[in-house]
Scaffold this active site. Structure first.
Site, short mmCIF file in Angstrom:
data_model
loop_
_atom_site.label_atom_id
_atom_site.label_comp_id
_atom_site.label_asym_id
_atom_site.label_seq_id
_atom_site.Cartn_x
_atom_site.Cartn_y
_atom_site.Cartn_z
N TYR A 66 0.85 -1.19 0.00
CA TYR A 66 0.00 0.00 0.00
C TYR A 66 0.89 1.24 0.00
CZ TYR A 66 0.38 -0.26 5.21
OH TYR A 66 0.82 -0.35 6.52
N CYS A 67 0.35 2.33 -0.55
CA CYS A 67 1.06 3.60 -0.68
C CYS A 67 2.46 3.39 -1.26
CB CYS A 67 1.14 4.32 0.67
SG CYS A 67 1.47 6.11 0.51
N ARG A 68 2.51 2.67 -2.36
CA ARG A 68 3.80 2.32 -2.95
C ARG A 68 4.48 3.56 -3.55
NH1 ARG A 68 -0.09 0.32 -6.87
NH2 ARG A 68 0.19 1.42 -8.86
#
Length: 273
Positions: A137-139
């Site tokens: 997530y939130c790469r």
């Protein structure tokens, strides 16, 4: 060691902030302060369980269903005042902000590299890599990982002549369980629809905490001390001076802006029920 770590710093001690509004508002007002005094600032904070969503998340086609899922899972949420995507915060996640004069990090990568150096110095015997972990997530290009599993992410925000370089470090608990929360949120909020923005396809096994990766029993306070010792070694930490009336007003201004943005989102959610 980065030359900036060898200077004097203003330090805002670790705190469990009552509400994330206050955390993001504090970083914004600290950027305004560093724009005036030029002294870099180090701030640490933790939160009770919250999902912090980015502006792109607020545009998901079935956002209401995603927010309902988070509520049912026991998480409150806010939309922060910058881009990027959602992250999970809880008391096992250490958040650190380096508030720098823009002259010290004129290029965006300079701020990222400085935070990366700080983390690597804190764990000198561990090979920490920085590249995008695709199924996290939130790469981003400054995802921090060990053996291909992400434990931290770095972001930036710039106001006036200040730069806030922010990192979340998953120290304790299960990285996969945090990732599962975000995967379920996106499944509920997107429902497989095509969107202009590319939302993450999260594989929970690609994320972990430092304790899981290193087989240790690290604490949030212990990791923070490692980071502070790097500055103490060659620089100096001083208490942040009290804010004057103008800066207190600016702090409350930033809080109210976030409150209004989130009020609008929650009102839309209620209207769609």
């Amino acid at each position: 060691m980065h030359r900036l770590f060898q200077q004097n710093w203003h330090y805002v001690p670790i705190e469990t902030t009552p509400h994330p509004y206050m955390s993001f508002a504090m970083d914004d007002v600290l950027q305004e302060m560093v724009s005036e005094d030029g002294v870099p600032k180090f701030r640490a904070w933790v939160h009770d369980p919250y999902v912090i969503l980015g502006l792109h998340d607020a545009r998901l086609p079935h956002l209401t269903d995603g927010l309902s899922y988070l509520e049912d899972a026991g998480f409150d949420y806010i939309v922060r005042n910058s881009g990027g995507l959602g992250v999970v915060l809880d008391t096992g996640v250490l958040n650190v902000s380096l508030i720098l004069p823009k002259s010290s990090a004129a290029q965006i990568d300079e701020g990222y590299d400085m935070m990366l150096e700080l983390v690597r110095e804190a764990f000198p015997d561990t090979e920490i890599e920085a590249y995008e972990i695709e199924h996290s997530y939130c790469r981003g290009s400054y995802d921090l990982s060990i053996d291909g599993r992400k434990f931290a992410g770095i972001s930036q925000r710039r106001i006036k002549q200040g730069v806030a370089v922010q990192i979340y470090l998953c120290i304790t608990g299960s990285g996969a369980e945090r990732a599962e929360i975000m995967r379920n949120f996106y499944e509920a909020a997107k429902k497989g629809e095509d969107t202009k923005f590319s939302y993450p396809d999260i594989h929970p096994g690609d994320m972990a905490s430092l304790n899981e990766l290193l087989g240790t029993e690290l604490t949030v306070d212990g990791v923070l001390e490692r980071m502070l010792d790097i500055i103490r070694r060659d620089g100096r930490l001083e208490p942040l001076p009290d804010m004057d009336a103008a800066m207190r007003d600016r702090y409350h201004h930033h809080i109210n802006r976030m409150k209004q943005r989130n009020k609008d989102i929650r009102s839309e959610k209620e209207d769609m029920k």
